[in-house]
Design an enzyme around this catalytic site. Sequence first.
Site, PDB file in Angstrom:
ATOM      1  N   ASP A  57       0.830  -1.209   0.000  1.00 55.06           N
ATOM      2  CA  ASP A  57       0.000   0.000   0.000  1.00 55.06           C
ATOM      3  C   ASP A  57       0.864   1.259   0.000  1.00 55.06           C
ATOM      4  O   ASP A  57       1.994   1.243   0.488  1.00 55.06           O
ATOM      5  CB  ASP A  57      -0.913  -0.039   1.246  1.00 55.06           C
TER       6      ASP A  57
ATOM      7  N   HIS B 239       2.249   3.834  -8.992  1.00 59.18           N
ATOM      8  CA  HIS B 239       2.096   2.407  -9.286  1.00 59.18           C
ATOM      9  C   HIS B 239       3.303   1.903 -10.095  1.00 59.18           C
ATOM     10  O   HIS B 239       3.768   0.788  -9.894  1.00 59.18           O
ATOM     11  CB  HIS B 239       0.802   2.157 -10.060  1.00 59.18           C
TER      12      HIS B 239
ATOM     13  N   ARG C 160     -12.236   2.123  -8.182  1.00 56.83           N
ATOM     14  CA  ARG C 160     -11.396   3.308  -8.427  1.00 56.83           C
ATOM     15  C   ARG C 160     -11.721   3.906  -9.790  1.00 56.83           C
ATOM     16  O   ARG C 160     -12.341   3.238 -10.626  1.00 56.83           O
ATOM     17  CB  ARG C 160      -9.911   2.908  -8.361  1.00 56.83           C
TER      18      ARG C 160
ATOM     19  N   LEU D 226      10.618 -20.462  -5.704  1.00 57.04           N
ATOM     20  CA  LEU D 226       9.682 -19.577  -5.005  1.00 57.04           C
ATOM     21  C   LEU D 226       8.313 -19.700  -5.658  1.00 57.04           C
ATOM     22  O   LEU D 226       8.203 -19.653  -6.886  1.00 57.04           O
ATOM     23  CB  LEU D 226      10.172 -18.122  -5.111  1.00 57.04           C
TER      24      LEU D 226
ATOM     25  N   SER E 207      -7.428  -5.450  -5.353  1.00 55.70           N
ATOM     26  CA  SER E 207      -8.514  -6.064  -4.578  1.00 55.70           C
ATOM     27  C   SER E 207      -9.837  -6.013  -5.335  1.00 55.70           C
ATOM     28  O   SER E 207      -9.989  -5.245  -6.303  1.00 55.70           O
ATOM     29  CB  SER E 207      -8.670  -5.335  -3.240  1.00 55.70           C
TER      30      SER E 207
HETATM   31  C1  IPE Z   1      -5.324  -2.799  -0.180  1.00 55.52           C
HETATM   32  O1  IPE Z   1      -5.019  -1.465  -0.356  1.00 55.52           O
HETATM   33  C2  IPE Z   1      -5.343  -3.494  -1.506  1.00 55.52           C
HETATM   34  C3  IPE Z   1      -4.044  -3.635  -2.161  1.00 55.52           C
HETATM   35  C4  IPE Z   1      -2.909  -3.324  -1.642  1.00 55.52           C
HETATM   36  C5  IPE Z   1      -4.087  -4.195  -3.472  1.00 55.52           C
HETATM   37  P1  IPE Z   1      -6.164  -0.354  -0.481  1.00 55.52           P
HETATM   38  O2  IPE Z   1      -5.493   0.938  -0.617  1.00 55.52           O
HETATM   39  O3  IPE Z   1      -7.136  -0.731  -1.537  1.00 55.52           O
HETATM   40  O4  IPE Z   1      -6.898  -0.501   0.928  1.00 55.52           O
HETATM   41  P2  IPE Z   1      -7.762   0.536   1.733  1.00 55.52           P
HETATM   42  O5  IPE Z   1      -8.781   1.094   0.784  1.00 55.52           O
HETATM   43  O6  IPE Z   1      -6.840   1.594   2.220  1.00 55.52           O
HETATM   44  O7  IPE Z   1      -8.350  -0.247   2.856  1.00 55.52           O
HETATM   45  C1  IPE Z   2      -1.555   0.361  -3.373  1.00 55.17           C
HETATM   46  O1  IPE Z   2      -1.390   1.716  -3.355  1.00 55.17           O
HETATM   47  C2  IPE Z   2      -1.806  -0.185  -4.754  1.00 55.17           C
HETATM   48  C3  IPE Z   2      -3.179  -0.632  -4.986  1.00 55.17           C
HETATM   49  C4  IPE Z   2      -4.136  -0.708  -4.086  1.00 55.17           C
HETATM   50  C5  IPE Z   2      -3.499  -1.037  -6.336  1.00 55.17           C
HETATM   51  P1  IPE Z   2      -2.601   2.711  -3.297  1.00 55.17           P
HETATM   52  O2  IPE Z   2      -2.980   3.091  -4.686  1.00 55.17           O
HETATM   53  O3  IPE Z   2      -3.710   2.169  -2.468  1.00 55.17           O
HETATM   54  O4  IPE Z   2      -1.925   3.946  -2.577  1.00 55.17           O
HETATM   55  P2  IPE Z   2      -2.567   4.933  -1.505  1.00 55.17           P
HETATM   56  O5  IPE Z   2      -3.168   4.098  -0.417  1.00 55.17           O
HETATM   57  O6  IPE Z   2      -3.607   5.738  -2.222  1.00 55.17           O
HETATM   58  O7  IPE Z   2      -1.434   5.745  -1.035  1.00 55.17           O
HETATM   59 MG    MG Z   3      -4.143   2.322  -0.512  1.00 54.13          MG
END
Ligand code: IPE
Ligand code: IPE
Ligand code: MG
Length: 252
Positions: free
Chosen positions: A27, A44, A78, A138, A72
């Site tokens: 995250d 990303h 999104r 792995l 997820s």
């Molecule tokens: C969790 O991160 C999902 C992934 C890392 C793929 P999110 O950014 O989607 O989670 P929330 O919304 O903060 O709970």
């Molecule tokens: C995790 O980073 C990647 C995915 C969930 C796809 P985020 O995109 O959730 O990054 P933040 O939480 O907005 O910083």
């Molecule tokens: Mg996030």
Amino acid sequence: MSSSNSASGDIDIDKEKLPTHVAIIMDGNGRWAQKHLFKRVRGHEKGAETVRTIIRTSRSIGIPILTLYAFSTENWQRPKHEVMALMSLLKKFLISECQEMVDNNIRLNVIGQVEKLPKDVQETISETKAATAGNNNLLLNLALSYGSRAEIVESVQRIAAKVKNGDIDVEAITPDLISDHLYTGGMADPDLLIRTSGEMRISNFLLWQIAYSEIYVTETLWPDFSKEEYLEILKSYRNRERRFGKVPLQGK
Ligand code: IPE
Ligand code: IPE
Ligand code: MG
């Protein structure tokens, strides 16, 4: 990219105390981008480089199973352009990493609702899985369109169908049977769950499987997460006392 690396040579990792299965909630890509005044997609892209580093490190130190939460079931909500960018990045990543996975004996597996992914991404996944199918160093589980509740529902539906058909008795439904019907069926549960960027939540990840996982949350944003920090976390894991409900030192 090169398939060589020296991660095993420069760390003092006691292999016996390594986790068998590491799961990571990757995250913080968006926050990293925001911090640098970039668009989220740049976060990303940078995050994909971290994925590469963590896969390499895991392989070279001998972690048997690595599960990465990449997208997820909730992430479909999104903005469309971000979802599309993530899908195209995923495809690009699999294509560019396939040879390295083959060379390094890494097997790709995907957990999640693969059928919901764009067709071209599904094809790339199938090709990469086929190319790496015989590998046994792995096991890399990519969680894509993954949601733990959906996974549990699917598993319950399959078990219920078996009961209905008379294939199994109700009494045969045990924790092991449920585990076997999850996407991770046959795999050891995660010993260690890492979440980057500081959120103290699980976000629908491996709810059943993490019943006794050790949890480590770091404030570091995923694009800034390094091999060094990963190794530090693995070292700190060695000092965790896993009790599994028993009294100290009674062991597993
Ligand atoms: C969790 O991160 C999902 C992934 C890392 C793929 P999110 O950014 O989607 O989670 P929330 O919304 O903060 O709970
Ligand atoms: C995790 O980073 C990647 C995915 C969930 C796809 P985020 O995109 O959730 O990054 P933040 O939480 O907005 O910083
Ligand atoms: Mg996030």
